[in-house]
Design a protein around this motif. Structure first.
Motif, short mmCIF file in Angstrom:
data_model
loop_
_atom_site.label_atom_id
_atom_site.label_comp_id
_atom_site.label_asym_id
_atom_site.label_seq_id
_atom_site.Cartn_x
_atom_site.Cartn_y
_atom_site.Cartn_z
N ALA A 67 0.64 -1.44 -0.16
CA ALA A 67 -0.11 0.02 0.27
C ALA A 67 0.85 0.86 -0.13
N MET A 68 2.13 1.31 0.46
CA MET A 68 3.14 1.98 0.58
C MET A 68 3.24 2.53 -0.65
N ALA A 69 4.00 1.26 -0.82
CA ALA A 69 4.52 2.03 -3.07
C ALA A 69 3.29 2.62 -3.30
N ALA A 70 2.39 1.74 -3.88
CA ALA A 70 1.33 2.32 -4.02
C ALA A 70 0.61 3.76 -4.25
N SER A 71 1.11 4.83 -2.83
CA SER A 71 0.58 5.43 -2.76
C SER A 71 2.29 6.66 -3.16
N ILE A 72 3.54 6.24 -2.97
CA ILE A 72 4.12 6.67 -3.51
C ILE A 72 3.89 6.98 -4.89
N LYS A 73 3.63 6.00 -5.51
CA LYS A 73 3.38 6.16 -7.42
C LYS A 73 1.87 6.97 -7.74
N ASP A 74 1.58 7.27 -6.50
CA ASP A 74 0.28 8.27 -6.93
C ASP A 74 0.64 9.61 -6.11
N GLN A 75 2.23 10.13 -6.22
CA GLN A 75 2.07 11.13 -5.85
C GLN A 75 3.20 11.59 -6.88
N THR A 76 3.39 13.15 -6.22
CA THR A 76 4.36 13.51 -6.84
C THR A 76 5.93 14.02 -6.34
N VAL A 77 6.08 14.16 -5.04
CA VAL A 77 6.84 14.63 -4.16
C VAL A 77 6.31 13.52 -3.16
N VAL A 78 7.42 12.85 -2.08
CA VAL A 78 7.97 12.02 -1.49
C VAL A 78 8.77 12.19 -0.47
N GLU A 79 8.18 12.14 0.52
CA GLU A 79 8.95 12.49 2.53
C GLU A 79 10.36 11.37 2.81
N LEU A 80 10.82 10.73 2.56
CA LEU A 80 11.35 9.78 3.40
C LEU A 80 12.32 9.97 4.68
N THR A 81 12.69 9.43 5.53
CA THR A 81 13.21 9.72 6.83
C THR A 81 14.03 8.57 6.63
N VAL A 82 15.48 8.79 6.71
CA VAL A 82 16.46 7.47 6.24
C VAL A 82 17.91 8.03 7.24
N GLY A 83 18.16 7.02 7.75
CA GLY A 83 19.11 6.78 8.15
C GLY A 83 20.27 5.46 7.96
N LYS A 84 21.27 5.13 8.34
CA LYS A 84 22.44 4.50 7.99
C LYS A 84 22.42 3.40 9.51
N TRP A 85 22.95 2.28 8.20
CA TRP A 85 22.76 0.62 9.92
C TRP A 85 24.76 0.88 9.99
#
Length: 445
Positions: free
Chosen positions: A152-170
């Motif tokens: 569902a999250m992947a589908a929502s990303i494709k339905d938008q024109t901007v995506v906010e990601l919270t990312v970090g390093k392992w």
């Protein structure tokens, strides 16, 4: 960026047609009506579609064009699709071709679930926003990504024109240095070929990461192999793990640069179509020449490495022309495949569209037209091509950059199929739960 036409229907040629219906018993519909478009689609498919003999005799012409097209498809067909060139909403959309990145959700041996950025295209919106391969995504638009909500999250990303990601390093078994990245929908430029030369027990090993096979890439391939030959490269690692395919001619050009013993008459590929298409056999030289922009076979062979074996890195995103490279090198040399089973697109096609003047149909068909086989007649790998060495590229976290000799699949090729830990954590049994680059047509069905 090469769009999903590359992955779903690699082009042997841009074959443009104007279909007419010569069946006197066929229905007649008002020009411009949905029914008339569907009749054109049916006529085109009857002529070219690999499974034309399985199409329904009396389809429902009143269906919307996309639904009508799907009603004609064989249950064995995962890849044919149709688009309206005047309606962008009909084109396949993916996170990769919208934003320039892909990710995989994995479950570690301790049952922790993490989302790993596996691919960031050069000069893409994601790249320009600072996203890097190996980063861990913890949130998308403020929501925690889990195995349960991944699709569902992947589908929502494709339905938008901007995506906010919270990312970090392992680091040390946990996510550190989290920050927010904003990625806007945009264009990704053609991807360069990445090459490296490694030293392995006194031998020089060439490495090539090839993202796709566009037409006109022979000049770039020839340059890389010129450098390899001048450096005395004795072994070769081909990284095709994210390669959806592209031009068969470019794939043939790559293949011509690797083994010894090839001549201009050496057979490369067999295409088998329906009763109209029949069987087409092409040599290396003939298939390369099908691309009008390509260097010729003789020019390429001057820089061939003349090897007896090649290592090829694969995943379930390895498809189409990339799979042809694997299968069609096998009659000429030892192919050592490392990674996971490929997608299984043992088929080829070309674009079918209306070129009447004026054009009466704006729809464009991308059908499966041929099954493909190597010089020995071997093919039929619709379930994918399995590696001799099964290696999970997420076995070591953090995931390292492509081209790093300590990256999991590359180090496996350099070390006889064994994982070599160099600053990465060996995470035991890793389960892949979801991948963002699931083929879009497969998701539609």
């Amino acid at each position: 960026m090469k769009n999903y036409f590359t992955f779903l229907c690699f082009a042997m040629a841009a074959f443009l047609i104007s279909c007419t219906n010569n069946d006197e018993s066929a229905p007649v519909f008002p020009e411009g009506s949905t029914e008339s478009v569907n009749l054109w689609v049916q006529d085109s498919m009857k002529r070219y579609y690999y499974w034309a003999d399985q199409m329904p005799a009396k389809p429902d012409y009143s269906l919307p064009v996309k639904d009508f097209f799907k009603s004609l498809l064989s249950s064995q067909d995962r890849f044919s699709f149709v688009v309206n060139t005047e309606d962008s909403s009909t084109y396949p959309h993916s996170i990769r071709n919208m934003y320039g990145f892909d990710y995989t959700i994995v479950q570690l041996a301790n049952n922790e679930v993490v989302t790993v950025v596996k691919l960031v295209l050069q000069n893409s919106p994601a790249f320009n926003a600072g996203l890097e391969r190996g980063m861990i995504i913890t949130k998308v638009n403020g929501k925690v990504m889990t195995a349960a909500n991944a699709e569902a999250m992947a589908a929502s990303i494709k339905d938008q024109t901007v995506v906010e990601l919270t990312v970090g390093k392992w680091q040390n078994g946990m996510v550190t240095n989290e920050n927010n990245i904003t990625v806007y929908y945009g264009f990704s430029f053609e991807q360069p070929i990445l090459s490296k030369i490694f030293n392995k027990n006194g031998k020089k090993v060439g490495y090539l990461y090839i993202y796709d096979f566009p037409d006109g890439m022979t000049q770039a391939l020839n340059q890389k192999f010129t450098e390899f030959k001048a450096a005395g490269v004795q072994e070769l690692i081909l990284d095709l793990r994210y390669n959806y395919g592209g031009s068969v001619s470019s794939a043939a050009a790559l293949c011509s640069l690797i083994p010894s013993g090839l001549s201009s008459g050496s057979p490369f590929i067999i295409f088998k179509g329906n009763k109209n298409g029949g069987e087409v056999k092409r040599t290396f030289a003939e298939q390369i020449a099908y691309d009008s922009k390509a260097l010729d076979f003789t020019t390429l062979r001057a820089n061939a490495l003349g090897l007896q074996k090649v290592f090829i890195l694969t995943s379930n995103s390895t498809a189409s022309a990339a799979e042809i490279v694997i299968n069609n090198l096998k009659p000429y040399m030892q192919v050592i495949q490392i990674g996971s089973t490929t997608l299984g697109k043992d088929m080829a096609g070309f674009v079918v569209e209306d070129k009447r003047k004026p054009r009466k149909v704006s729809w464009q068909i991308h059908p499966v037209i041929y099954k493909v086989f190597n010089a020995n007649g071997a093919g039929e790998y619709s379930n994918g091509i399995s590696p001799q060495m099964i290696v999970n590229e997420y076995a070591g976290l953090p995931v390292l950059p492509l081209g790093d000799p300590d990256e999991t699949l590359i180090s496996s090729a350099l070390n006889g199929g064994y994982f070599k830990s160099a600053g990465q954590e060996k995470n035991g049994s890793i389960t892949i739960l979801y991948q963002s680059d699931v083929p879009p047509v497969m998701m539609e069905k």
